[in-house]
Structure formats: C-alpha cells, structure tokens
Design a protein around this motif. Sequence first.
Motif, PDB file in Angstrom:
ATOM      1  N   MET A   1     -37.473  52.284  17.496  1.00 30.81           N
ATOM      2  CA  MET A   1     -36.601  51.953  18.606  1.00 30.81           C
ATOM      3  C   MET A   1     -36.514  50.444  18.800  1.00 30.81           C
ATOM      4  SD  MET A   1     -35.339  53.541  21.643  1.00 30.81           S
ATOM      5  CE  MET A   1     -35.080  53.057  23.294  1.00 30.81           C
ATOM      6  N   GLY A   2     -37.608  49.750  18.582  1.00 28.42           N
ATOM      7  CA  GLY A   2     -37.622  48.305  18.753  1.00 28.42           C
ATOM      8  C   GLY A   2     -36.713  47.586  17.779  1.00 28.42           C
ATOM      9  N   ASN A   3     -36.621  48.105  16.551  1.00 36.41           N
ATOM     10  CA  ASN A   3     -35.743  47.489  15.551  1.00 36.41           C
ATOM     11  C   ASN A   3     -34.278  47.642  15.927  1.00 36.41           C
ATOM     12  OD1 ASN A   3     -37.724  46.495  13.897  1.00 36.41           O
ATOM     13  ND2 ASN A   3     -37.756  48.279  12.560  1.00 36.41           N
ATOM     14  N   LYS A   4     -33.914  48.781  16.514  1.00 38.13           N
ATOM     15  CA  LYS A   4     -32.529  48.990  16.924  1.00 38.13           C
ATOM     16  C   LYS A   4     -32.138  48.023  18.030  1.00 38.13           C
ATOM     17  CE  LYS A   4     -32.136  53.856  15.738  1.00 38.13           C
ATOM     18  NZ  LYS A   4     -31.843  55.194  16.254  1.00 38.13           N
ATOM     19  N   ILE A   5     -33.028  47.848  18.984  1.00 38.93           N
ATOM     20  CA  ILE A   5     -32.747  46.921  20.091  1.00 38.93           C
ATOM     21  C   ILE A   5     -32.631  45.500  19.570  1.00 38.93           C
ATOM     22  CG2 ILE A   5     -33.676  45.926  22.211  1.00 38.93           C
ATOM     23  CD1 ILE A   5     -34.878  48.688  22.818  1.00 38.93           C
ATOM     24  N   THR A   6     -33.527  45.117  18.686  1.00 34.90           N
ATOM     25  CA  THR A   6     -33.484  43.778  18.110  1.00 34.90           C
ATOM     26  C   THR A   6     -32.207  43.588  17.294  1.00 34.90           C
ATOM     27  OG1 THR A   6     -35.892  43.761  17.987  1.00 34.90           O
ATOM     28  CG2 THR A   6     -34.716  42.144  16.657  1.00 34.90           C
ATOM     29  N   GLY A   7     -31.830  44.599  16.545  1.00 37.00           N
ATOM     30  CA  GLY A   7     -30.603  44.516  15.752  1.00 37.00           C
ATOM     31  C   GLY A   7     -29.368  44.348  16.622  1.00 37.00           C
ATOM     32  N   TRP A   8     -29.280  45.116  17.700  1.00 40.17           N
ATOM     33  CA  TRP A   8     -28.129  44.988  18.603  1.00 40.17           C
ATOM     34  C   TRP A   8     -28.144  43.643  19.324  1.00 40.17           C
ATOM     35  CZ3 TRP A   8     -23.874  47.443  18.163  1.00 40.17           C
ATOM     36  CH2 TRP A   8     -23.842  48.736  17.671  1.00 40.17           C
ATOM     37  N   ALA A   9     -29.337  43.156  19.683  1.00 40.70           N
ATOM     38  CA  ALA A   9     -29.421  41.852  20.343  1.00 40.70           C
ATOM     39  C   ALA A   9     -28.943  40.741  19.411  1.00 40.70           C
ATOM     40  CB  ALA A   9     -30.848  41.588  20.806  1.00 40.70           C
ATOM     41  N   VAL A  10     -29.343  40.822  18.151  1.00 37.35           N
ATOM     42  CA  VAL A  10     -28.899  39.827  17.170  1.00 37.35           C
ATOM     43  C   VAL A  10     -27.383  39.936  16.969  1.00 37.35           C
ATOM     44  CG1 VAL A  10     -29.022  39.184  14.719  1.00 37.35           C
ATOM     45  CG2 VAL A  10     -31.116  39.635  16.005  1.00 37.35           C
ATOM     46  N   TRP A  11     -26.850  41.172  16.885  1.00 41.37           N
ATOM     47  CA  TRP A  11     -25.408  41.374  16.718  1.00 41.37           C
ATOM     48  C   TRP A  11     -24.644  40.730  17.865  1.00 41.37           C
ATOM     49  CZ3 TRP A  11     -21.291  41.947  14.085  1.00 41.37           C
ATOM     50  CH2 TRP A  11     -20.131  42.437  14.651  1.00 41.37           C
ATOM     51  N   PHE A  12     -25.081  40.964  19.107  1.00 43.95           N
ATOM     52  CA  PHE A  12     -24.370  40.389  20.246  1.00 43.95           C
ATOM     53  C   PHE A  12     -24.538  38.878  20.324  1.00 43.95           C
ATOM     54  CE2 PHE A  12     -24.016  44.742  21.886  1.00 43.95           C
ATOM     55  CZ  PHE A  12     -22.671  44.717  22.201  1.00 43.95           C
ATOM     56  N   LEU A  13     -25.677  38.363  19.903  1.00 49.75           N
ATOM     57  CA  LEU A  13     -25.857  36.913  19.855  1.00 49.75           C
ATOM     58  C   LEU A  13     -24.878  36.293  18.860  1.00 49.75           C
ATOM     59  CD1 LEU A  13     -27.498  34.417  20.727  1.00 49.75           C
ATOM     60  CD2 LEU A  13     -28.999  34.885  18.786  1.00 49.75           C
ATOM     61  N   VAL A  14     -24.752  36.893  17.688  1.00 47.57           N
ATOM     62  CA  VAL A  14     -23.801  36.404  16.683  1.00 47.57           C
ATOM     63  C   VAL A  14     -22.374  36.527  17.219  1.00 47.57           C
ATOM     64  CG1 VAL A  14     -22.816  36.926  14.413  1.00 47.57           C
ATOM     65  CG2 VAL A  14     -25.283  36.820  14.714  1.00 47.57           C
ATOM     66  N   LEU A  15     -22.074  37.642  17.877  1.00 52.78           N
ATOM     67  CA  LEU A  15     -20.738  37.867  18.410  1.00 52.78           C
ATOM     68  C   LEU A  15     -20.373  36.820  19.465  1.00 52.78           C
ATOM     69  CD1 LEU A  15     -18.592  40.040  17.861  1.00 52.78           C
ATOM     70  CD2 LEU A  15     -19.442  41.236  19.868  1.00 52.78           C
ATOM     71  N   VAL A  16     -21.292  36.563  20.380  1.00 47.08           N
ATOM     72  CA  VAL A  16     -21.029  35.580  21.443  1.00 47.08           C
ATOM     73  C   VAL A  16     -20.931  34.168  20.871  1.00 47.08           C
ATOM     74  CG1 VAL A  16     -22.021  34.507  23.502  1.00 47.08           C
ATOM     75  CG2 VAL A  16     -21.975  36.979  23.305  1.00 47.08           C
ATOM     76  N   LEU A  17     -21.809  33.812  19.967  1.00 48.53           N
ATOM     77  CA  LEU A  17     -21.741  32.484  19.355  1.00 48.53           C
ATOM     78  C   LEU A  17     -20.452  32.308  18.566  1.00 48.53           C
ATOM     79  CD1 LEU A  17     -25.403  31.863  18.162  1.00 48.53           C
ATOM     80  CD2 LEU A  17     -24.197  30.761  20.052  1.00 48.53           C
ATOM     81  N   SER A  18     -20.006  33.364  17.896  1.00 51.22           N
ATOM     82  CA  SER A  18     -18.769  33.256  17.132  1.00 51.22           C
ATOM     83  C   SER A  18     -17.557  33.081  18.038  1.00 51.22           C
ATOM     84  CB  SER A  18     -18.585  34.483  16.242  1.00 51.22           C
ATOM     85  OG  SER A  18     -18.208  35.611  17.005  1.00 51.22           O
ATOM     86  N   ALA A  19     -17.635  33.572  19.274  1.00 51.08           N
ATOM     87  CA  ALA A  19     -16.519  33.406  20.210  1.00 51.08           C
ATOM     88  C   ALA A  19     -16.285  31.941  20.546  1.00 51.08           C
ATOM     89  CB  ALA A  19     -16.782  34.194  21.490  1.00 51.08           C
ATOM     90  N   PHE A  20     -17.304  31.115  20.401  1.00 51.45           N
ATOM     91  CA  PHE A  20     -17.152  29.693  20.667  1.00 51.45           C
ATOM     92  C   PHE A  20     -16.988  28.885  19.387  1.00 51.45           C
ATOM     93  CE2 PHE A  20     -19.484  31.291  24.358  1.00 51.45           C
ATOM     94  CZ  PHE A  20     -18.648  30.839  25.364  1.00 51.45           C
TER      95      PHE A  20
END
Length: 60
Positions: free
Chosen positions: A1-20
């Motif tokens: 479960m921890g890997n899934k949360i970390t994976g989604w957190a990294v995905w959203f971090l990349v997504l938000v950074l790419s928006a800028f």
Amino acid sequence: MGNKITGWAVWFLVLVLSAFIVPYQFLSGIPKVYGAFLYWGLFALAAMISVGIITARWRE
C-alpha cells in the motif's frame, strides 16, 4: 500500500511541476498562447482522470 501512495504522490508532483515548467519553458517561444492553453487543458484532463482512478479504488 505504501508503494501505491508514493507512486501517486510522485505522479501528482510531476503533473503539478509540469503545469508550470512546460508552458513557461518549452512553449514560451510560441507567440500565441494557444499552446499553453492546449497544454493546460490536457493537464486538467490528466489530473481529473488520475483523481477519478484514485477515488474509484479508495478502500478503507
């Protein structure tokens, strides 16, 4: 479960950074703002789909 949360957190971090980063760095040479608006539209669609997947799989 921890890997899934970390994976989604990294995905959203990349997504938000790419928006800028993408519109201001890679699309800054385009004289019209159409490229940035197209990218932000695709960004919003990707974010909505990601949130939908996360909430559909949410279990307590």
